[in-house]
Write a protein that holds these residues in place. Structure first.
Motif, mmCIF file in Angstrom:
data_model
loop_
_atom_site.group_PDB
_atom_site.id
_atom_site.type_symbol
_atom_site.label_atom_id
_atom_site.label_comp_id
_atom_site.label_asym_id
_atom_site.label_seq_id
_atom_site.Cartn_x
_atom_site.Cartn_y
_atom_site.Cartn_z
ATOM 1 N N VAL A 153 0.835 -1.207 0.000
ATOM 2 C CA VAL A 153 0.000 0.000 0.000
ATOM 3 C C VAL A 153 0.868 1.256 0.000
ATOM 4 O O VAL A 153 0.486 2.282 -0.585
ATOM 5 C CB VAL A 153 -1.000 0.022 1.183
ATOM 6 C CG1 VAL A 153 -1.925 -1.176 1.125
ATOM 7 C CG2 VAL A 153 -0.307 0.132 2.525
ATOM 8 N N ALA A 154 2.035 1.185 0.619
ATOM 9 C CA ALA A 154 2.945 2.331 0.597
ATOM 10 C C ALA A 154 3.397 2.627 -0.828
ATOM 11 O O ALA A 154 3.443 3.790 -1.258
ATOM 12 C CB ALA A 154 4.149 2.057 1.498
ATOM 13 N N GLU A 155 3.704 1.579 -1.571
ATOM 14 C CA GLU A 155 4.159 1.767 -2.949
ATOM 15 C C GLU A 155 3.076 2.381 -3.824
ATOM 16 O O GLU A 155 3.381 3.157 -4.734
ATOM 17 C CB GLU A 155 4.629 0.432 -3.520
ATOM 18 C CG GLU A 155 5.946 -0.047 -2.913
ATOM 19 C CD GLU A 155 6.337 -1.444 -3.354
ATOM 20 O OE1 GLU A 155 5.514 -2.097 -4.044
ATOM 21 O OE2 GLU A 155 7.456 -1.887 -3.010
ATOM 22 N N GLY A 161 11.094 3.541 1.671
ATOM 23 C CA GLY A 161 11.869 3.652 2.910
ATOM 24 C C GLY A 161 11.773 2.384 3.719
ATOM 25 O O GLY A 161 10.907 1.528 3.486
ATOM 26 N N ASP A 162 12.670 2.254 4.673
ATOM 27 C CA ASP A 162 12.732 1.041 5.482
ATOM 28 C C ASP A 162 11.530 0.926 6.413
ATOM 29 O O ASP A 162 11.041 1.921 6.957
ATOM 30 C CB ASP A 162 14.010 1.028 6.324
ATOM 31 C CG ASP A 162 15.263 0.889 5.471
ATOM 32 O OD1 ASP A 162 15.151 0.351 4.348
ATOM 33 O OD2 ASP A 162 16.338 1.311 5.923
ATOM 34 N N ILE A 163 11.061 -0.293 6.586
ATOM 35 C CA ILE A 163 10.041 -0.613 7.583
ATOM 36 C C ILE A 163 10.660 -1.667 8.490
ATOM 37 O O ILE A 163 11.008 -2.758 8.033
ATOM 38 C CB ILE A 163 8.755 -1.161 6.933
ATOM 39 C CG1 ILE A 163 8.187 -0.130 5.943
ATOM 40 C CG2 ILE A 163 7.721 -1.502 8.000
ATOM 41 C CD1 ILE A 163 7.026 -0.646 5.125
ATOM 42 N N SER A 185 9.908 4.318 7.857
ATOM 43 C CA SER A 185 10.666 5.546 7.578
ATOM 44 C C SER A 185 10.369 6.018 6.158
ATOM 45 O O SER A 185 11.161 5.815 5.236
ATOM 46 C CB SER A 185 12.163 5.289 7.766
ATOM 47 O OG SER A 185 12.454 4.921 9.088
ATOM 48 N N PHE A 186 9.221 6.668 5.969
ATOM 49 C CA PHE A 186 8.804 7.104 4.645
ATOM 50 C C PHE A 186 9.481 8.405 4.213
ATOM 51 O O PHE A 186 9.528 8.715 3.036
ATOM 52 C CB PHE A 186 7.286 7.267 4.593
ATOM 53 C CG PHE A 186 6.532 5.977 4.723
ATOM 54 C CD1 PHE A 186 6.905 4.853 3.989
ATOM 55 C CD2 PHE A 186 5.444 5.863 5.582
ATOM 56 C CE1 PHE A 186 6.201 3.661 4.102
ATOM 57 C CE2 PHE A 186 4.738 4.674 5.692
ATOM 58 C CZ PHE A 186 5.123 3.564 4.956
#
Length: 231
Positions: A153-155, A161-163, A185-186
Motif C-alpha cells: 500500500v505504501a508503494e 523507505g525502510d520498515i 521511515s517514509f
C-alpha cells in the motif's frame, strides 16, 4: 534543567493554564507528557481537583508516584480533555505519534475526549509529516504478511523507505496491549489521509500513529516563547 526539558516544561505549564478545576483529563505518554504529569502533581498537591486517565502503564506509574489521582477509561469513558505530546505536527494539526510505544491507547483516549491539547517543543512542527518514522502497531500473528501488505500500500502512494520491527534490546518491543510495532521511515507523507485509509484496510494492523482530526490545540514552546495553534 536541560534546554529541551525546559521547553517541555513551558509547554506543559501553558497547557495546564487552559484547564479548569474538576476536569477528567486524559494524560499522554512520553517525555513531554511526563512534564505535564509533574506540573499536574504540583497543583494537585495545592488542592487542584482533577481525575486523570492514563494512556500507558508507564504514565500510570508516574501518576501514582507523584500523587495524581487516576481512574480507568472504563470508569470514565468520556473525557473533557486529553493533554499529550507528539513526535511531529504539521500546520493542520495532523500528528505522528507512537515514539513511546503507546499509540493505540493514546488514540483511544484522545478519541474519547472532547478536546485534545498537544504539547511539544517547536522543533516538532514540520511542513510535511514523515521525517519521524511512522509507528504502526500490529498483531504478532501473520507479521510478515502484514509487513508485505504495508509495503504494497505504501508503494501505491509512492512511499518508500525502510520498515523495521521495533526492538527492546535484542527482543521485539511489546506494547501494553501485547502487540508489536513496525516503524516506517517514509521520509515524507504528502497525503496523510490517504495513507491512513490504506493502512486501515490491512487486517493485521491494530492502529497506526497518524492522528488526524483529533488535536484541537497545539502548544509549541521555543526560546522565543509559546506558539498556540488551533484546528
Amino acid at each position: 534543567m536541560s534546554d529541551a526539558k525546559s521547553l517541555k516544561r513551558k509547554a506543559a505549564e501553558a497547557a495546564f493554564a487552559e484547564l479548569d478545576e474538576g476536569l477528567n483529563i486524559g494524560i499522554g505518554t512520553g517525555s513531554t507528557a511526563e512534564e505535564f504529569v509533574r506540573v499536574l502533581a504540583e497543583h494537585v498537591e495545592a488542592d487542584f481537583e482533577m481525575t486523570g486517565v492514563t494512556t500507558s502503564e508507564r504514565t500510570e506509574t508516574l501518576c501514582r508516584e507523584l500523587g495524581v489521582p487516576t481512574k480507568t477509561l472504563d470508569e470514565i469513558p468520556i473525557l473533557d480533555v486529553t493533554v499529550d505530546g507528539a513526535d511531529e505536527i504539521d500546520g493542520d494539526l495532523r500528528l505522528i505519534k507512537g515514539g513511546g510505544g503507546a499509540l493505540l491507547r493514546e488514540k483511544i483516549v484522545a478519541f474519547s475526549s472532547a478536546k485534545m491539547i498537544v504539547i511539544a517543543d517547536a522543533s516538532k512542527k514540520v511542513e510535511t509529516l514523515g521525517a519521524f518514522p511512522l509507528p504502526i502497531e500490529v498483531n504478532g500473528f501473520g507479521l510478515m504478511s502484514t509487513f508485505m501488505a504495508i509495503r504494497r500500500v505504501a508503494e501505491t502512494l509512492d512511499l518508500t523507505g525502510d520498515i523495521v520491527l521495533r526492538k527492546n534490546g535484542d527482543q521485539p518491543f511489546i506494547t501494553d496491549g501485547g502487540h508489536l510495532i513496525l516503524d516506517a521511515s517514509f521520509g515524507r507523507i504528502p497525503d496523510p489521509e490517504a495513507l491512513s485509509a490504506a493502512l486501515r484496510s490491512i487486517p493485521g494492523i491494530v492502529e497506526h500513529g497518524l492522528f488526524i482530526k483529533l488535536a484541537s490545540v497545539a502548544i509549541l514552546a521555543s526560546e522565543d516563547g509559546i506558539e498556540r495553534l488551533e484546528a
